[in-house]
Design a protein around this motif. Structure first.
Motif, short mmCIF file in Angstrom:
data_model
loop_
_atom_site.label_atom_id
_atom_site.label_comp_id
_atom_site.label_asym_id
_atom_site.label_seq_id
_atom_site.Cartn_x
_atom_site.Cartn_y
_atom_site.Cartn_z
N ALA A 1 10.76 -13.79 -54.10
CA ALA A 1 10.65 -14.47 -55.31
C ALA A 1 9.67 -15.44 -55.41
O ALA A 1 9.22 -15.99 -56.42
N GLY A 2 9.17 -16.20 -54.06
CA GLY A 2 8.26 -17.27 -54.13
C GLY A 2 8.06 -17.73 -52.64
O GLY A 2 8.63 -17.15 -51.80
N VAL A 3 7.18 -18.50 -52.52
CA VAL A 3 6.97 -19.36 -51.45
C VAL A 3 6.82 -20.80 -51.63
O VAL A 3 6.23 -21.35 -52.58
N GLN A 4 7.69 -21.64 -50.88
CA GLN A 4 7.44 -23.01 -50.83
C GLN A 4 6.74 -23.48 -49.52
O GLN A 4 6.91 -22.99 -48.57
N VAL A 5 5.57 -24.08 -49.72
CA VAL A 5 4.74 -24.88 -48.86
C VAL A 5 5.06 -26.33 -48.42
O VAL A 5 5.09 -26.95 -49.44
N PHE A 6 5.25 -26.56 -47.35
CA PHE A 6 5.18 -28.07 -46.79
C PHE A 6 3.97 -28.35 -45.86
O PHE A 6 3.78 -27.66 -45.19
N ASN A 7 3.43 -29.45 -46.40
CA ASN A 7 2.34 -30.08 -45.61
C ASN A 7 3.05 -30.72 -44.58
O ASN A 7 4.07 -31.65 -44.65
N LEU A 8 2.50 -30.72 -43.35
CA LEU A 8 3.13 -31.38 -41.98
C LEU A 8 2.13 -32.25 -41.52
O LEU A 8 0.89 -32.15 -41.42
N GLU A 9 2.83 -33.35 -41.17
CA GLU A 9 2.03 -34.39 -40.34
C GLU A 9 2.06 -34.52 -38.97
O GLU A 9 1.53 -35.23 -38.35
N PHE A 10 2.52 -33.17 -38.40
CA PHE A 10 2.24 -32.94 -37.09
C PHE A 10 1.91 -31.38 -36.98
O PHE A 10 1.82 -30.52 -37.85
N GLU A 11 1.39 -31.32 -35.68
CA GLU A 11 0.94 -29.82 -35.42
C GLU A 11 1.98 -28.87 -34.97
O GLU A 11 2.59 -29.22 -33.69
N PRO A 12 2.58 -28.11 -35.77
CA PRO A 12 4.02 -27.20 -35.08
C PRO A 12 3.28 -26.19 -34.30
O PRO A 12 2.17 -25.62 -34.60
N PRO A 13 4.19 -25.52 -33.35
CA PRO A 13 3.83 -24.55 -32.77
C PRO A 13 3.90 -23.19 -33.62
O PRO A 13 4.66 -23.41 -34.64
N ALA A 14 2.85 -22.17 -33.42
CA ALA A 14 2.79 -21.10 -34.29
C ALA A 14 4.24 -20.41 -34.12
O ALA A 14 4.47 -20.00 -33.32
N THR A 15 4.86 -20.11 -35.32
CA THR A 15 6.18 -19.78 -35.32
C THR A 15 6.58 -18.75 -36.42
O THR A 15 6.18 -18.94 -37.70
N VAL A 16 7.35 -17.77 -36.31
CA VAL A 16 7.56 -16.80 -37.33
C VAL A 16 9.15 -16.48 -37.15
O VAL A 16 9.66 -16.25 -35.65
N THR A 17 10.04 -16.56 -38.00
CA THR A 17 11.37 -16.14 -38.14
C THR A 17 11.73 -15.39 -39.28
O THR A 17 11.22 -15.66 -40.21
N VAL A 18 12.51 -14.16 -39.32
CA VAL A 18 13.00 -13.62 -40.36
C VAL A 18 14.53 -13.37 -39.97
O VAL A 18 14.95 -13.21 -38.94
N GLY A 19 15.33 -13.65 -41.30
CA GLY A 19 16.65 -13.67 -41.14
C GLY A 19 17.38 -13.91 -42.40
O GLY A 19 16.94 -13.71 -43.75
N ASP A 20 18.79 -14.41 -42.40
CA ASP A 20 19.41 -14.46 -43.50
C ASP A 20 19.47 -15.83 -44.11
O ASP A 20 19.78 -16.25 -45.20
#
Length: 414
Positions: free
Chosen positions: A117-136
């Protein structure tokens, strides 16, 4: 020709709908699930800034492309193509539009919570590790790091015949222009008030002098007139700014003005701590630093009280760092506050309905790629359950935690 025009129009409308469904938001809201259509995808992306110009740079584009490929691969393993068509459309749009505001306004990192239905995007003030999760459910624990360090406040800049309002956080302060009707009302009631001189029209004060810099009153304001002015400022704040907003307000004014305003103030969000200096002498950076000293001091005091309360309640069975007890309390909607250690994973599963916890210290990622987090994560699942029952969430450094188990909870009752 008409058929071609219709097809083109339909295509444009479809692209617009996809674009409009991608929204930049400030904080995670459990109500997000009400409008989402599973499956749920969470992508965390570090953003390169070193060589970045007014668009997404090549490094970020390549990293995002790899994360999207991994996303679609995982979805294809467990779903039919039609089950994630909406996610594919939004992934394609984000990859094909390097000038989208999502990229132009990015911080040190971006988090994408995606559904059909859509995408919620969050600006982060830190550098996260590149990550993907798919789930419930979405993977939100990294977002809590943002919540832990984020501060939001208003600055009420006050003089005996002038006032201004700023909004700030840990990064800086921004001037909030008053409506012309407000300027008009004050100008009509107070002869010394001139709305055109109330503040400089800086959108951001970072690196600039304050809105009152170089301003001088046209005459000395009598104590009685100053008190009348302060009452009008209090009425304005109570009736508009803080009427439904619980953001704390920090007063910036001279000590003698502070004492008078606090005596007549009627809104409860004014903090007892203030910056007792003439606002005309402070730059935007100085205002931010003074406000953050107050906000950090309050946070430290709050954590000290919570730690003391945790130790007392734990001795009476009203708090625990035992995973099984916390899981049962969450299932019973009996958690008042949840403490989570920043950066510490608790591999395993948690069923929010039954409260069952299965801890698996030997769980490994699917492979050795950086995009595979230690997932599923018990802490992340517990945080989501706590948010859905309006519990307070505290993401703390290891030395701030009340225990060493990585997670702890205060219960509403025994």
């Amino acid at each position: 020709m008409k058929e071609a025009d219709n097809m083109l129009r339909d295509s444009v409308n479809e692209i617009s709908a996809v674009r409009d469904s991608i929204q930049v938001v400030d904080g995670f809201d459990p109500k997000l699930y009400q409008h989402a259509q599973p499956p749920y995808v969470s992508i965390y992306l570090p953003v390169a800034h070193e060589h970045r110009q007014r668009r997404r740079d090549d490094w970020t584009a390549d990293e995002f492309k790899d994360l999207c490929k991994e996303t679609l691969r995982r979805l294809a393993e467990s779903h039919d193509d039609g089950a994630f068509a909406g996610i594919r459309e939004r992934v394609d749009y984000l990859q094909d539009h390097p000038d989208d505001p999502v990229w132009l306004n990015a911080g040190k990192g971006l988090a994408f919570l995606m559904s059909n239905a859509g995408v919620q995007v969050f600006n982060l003030e830190f550098e996260p590790p590149a990550t993907v999760t798919v789930g419930d459910e979405y993977y939100i624990k990294p977002l809590l790091r943002q919540q832990a360090c984020h501060a939001s406040y208003y600055l009420l800049l006050l003089n005996s015949d002038r006032f201004g309002l700023l909004h700030g956080d840990e990064n800086g302060v921004t001037y909030l222009p008053l409506l012309p009707s407000v300027h008009k009302e004050f100008a009509e009631e107070f002869a010394t008030y001139d709305g055109t001189e109330a503040a400089l029209d800086y959108y951001s004060l970072e690196g600039h002098m304050s809105p009152y810099h170089d301003h001088k009153s046209r005459k000395e304001v009598a104590k009685e007139e100053a008190e009348k002015f302060f009452r009008s400022v209090d009425k304005f704040m109570s009736g508009t700014v803080v009427k439904t907003d619980t953001t704390p307000v920090i007063l910036v004014t001279l000590p003698e003005h502070a004492a008078m305003f606090r005596r007549i103030c009627t809104f409860g969000t004014l903090l007892p701590e203030g910056i007792e200096k003439d606002a005309r002498t402070l730059s935007g950076d100085q205002l931010r630093d003074g406000a953050m000293a107050i906000m950090n001091g309050r946070r430290k005091a709050t954590l000290e009280k919570l730690t003391e309360r945790y130790q007392l309640d734990a001795s009476k069975g009203r708090a625990s760092d035992d995973l099984a007890k916390i899981g049962f309390a969450l299932a019973e909607r009996n958690v008042e506050a949840l403490f989570v250690e920043q950066g510490k994973g608790l591999p395993g599963t948690f069923d929010a309905t039954s409260g069952t916890v299965e801890y698996d210290p030997n769980r490994n990622p699917a492979d050795d790629k950086a995009i595979d987090p230690a997932d599923p994560d018990i802490a992340d699942a517990m945080v989501q359950a706590a948010l859905k029952q309006d519990a307070a969430i505290y993401v703390l450094a290891s030395d701030e935690m009340p225990t060493r188990n990585g997670i702890a909870a205060l219960f509403r009752h025994e």
